[in-house]
Enzyme design. Structure first.
Site, PDB file in Angstrom:
ATOM      1  CE  LYS A 120      -1.649   1.927   3.650  1.00 47.32           C
ATOM      2  NZ  LYS A 120      -2.330   2.219   4.936  1.00 47.32           N
ATOM      3  CG  ASP A 139      -6.775   4.540   2.224  1.00 47.95           C
ATOM      4  OD1 ASP A 139      -7.845   4.078   1.760  1.00 47.95           O
ATOM      5  OD2 ASP A 139      -6.439   5.723   2.087  1.00 47.95           O
TER       6      ASP A 139
END
Length: 212
Positions: A120, A139
């Protein structure tokens, strides 16, 4: 959701949030690496209040490698999980200096070798620093919205990302995380989604499911 509706969803969100950009403040590639690391389990607003003092203290990657661990912990304490984050920051700085000649790497494979940087975070760095959108940073906002809207039934971020990559054409990848973050903060809030004012309401599965 089919690809046609997914593309329409992105276009509607772009009309709703034309100024959607990265919320973290930074001036150099490594500053973003640090900001992204601090943002884990912490709001971008809190990170942006913490990093000015940190970046004033550590002006170079070498400064981050050399700073006393306890001093670093004290500076980043407001961002939470400060002991683990401080260790990762110092190790990451050392890795960039020793393994990448002091330059933040620009491939996914290299970025995820850095302490404190997962897929991420690497997606954020690739996009914001190098303009490379080969993935989507999933997220908490992207995860929640993907599940509510009907883009993915998965719970793990990497599996959600794979679902999103299958449905969104590549030219839209650079926008999706920004749009989901802004939508998650302003409309599709966690505890009480504002479905009545949502610009993508007609494409969303959440309200339809609730009414059933």
């Amino acid at each position: 959701m089919n690809q046609k509706n997914a593309v329409q969803l992105v276009k509607l969100l772009k009309d709703t949030y034309p100024d959607a950009t990265c919320s973290l403040d930074f001036e150099t590639p490594f500053q973003l690496v640090i900001a992204v690391m601090l943002s884990a389990q912490c709001t971008d607003e809190r990170v942006n209040k913490t990093t000015p003092g940190l970046f004033a203290r550590c002006k170079t990657i070498q400064d981050f490698a050399d700073i006393d661990l306890q001093e670093l912990e004290k500076i980043i304490h407001p961002c939470g999980f400060y002991k683990n984050k401080a260790k990762n920051i110092k190790l990451c700085a050392k890795q960039v200096l020793e393994n990448f000649n002091g330059e933040v790497p620009h491939t996914m494979e290299e970025l995820v070798t850095l302490a404190g940087i997962g897929r991420k975070s690497a997606n954020v760095i690739l996009l914001e620093v190098f303009g490379i959108a080969e993935g989507i940073a999933v997220d908490t906002h992207a995860k929640r919205i993907s599940n509510l809207v009907g883009l993915s039934k998965q719970k793990e971020p990497e599996k959600i990302e794979q679902d999103l990559l299958k449905i969104f054409p590549k030219q839209y990848l650079k926008d999706i995380n920004h749009l989901f973050v802004w939508h998650g903060r302003n409309t599709c809030v966690a505890r009480n989604p504002k479905c009545e004012i949502c610009s993508i309401h007609d494409l969303c599965q959440h309200d339809k499911t609730v009414k059933k």
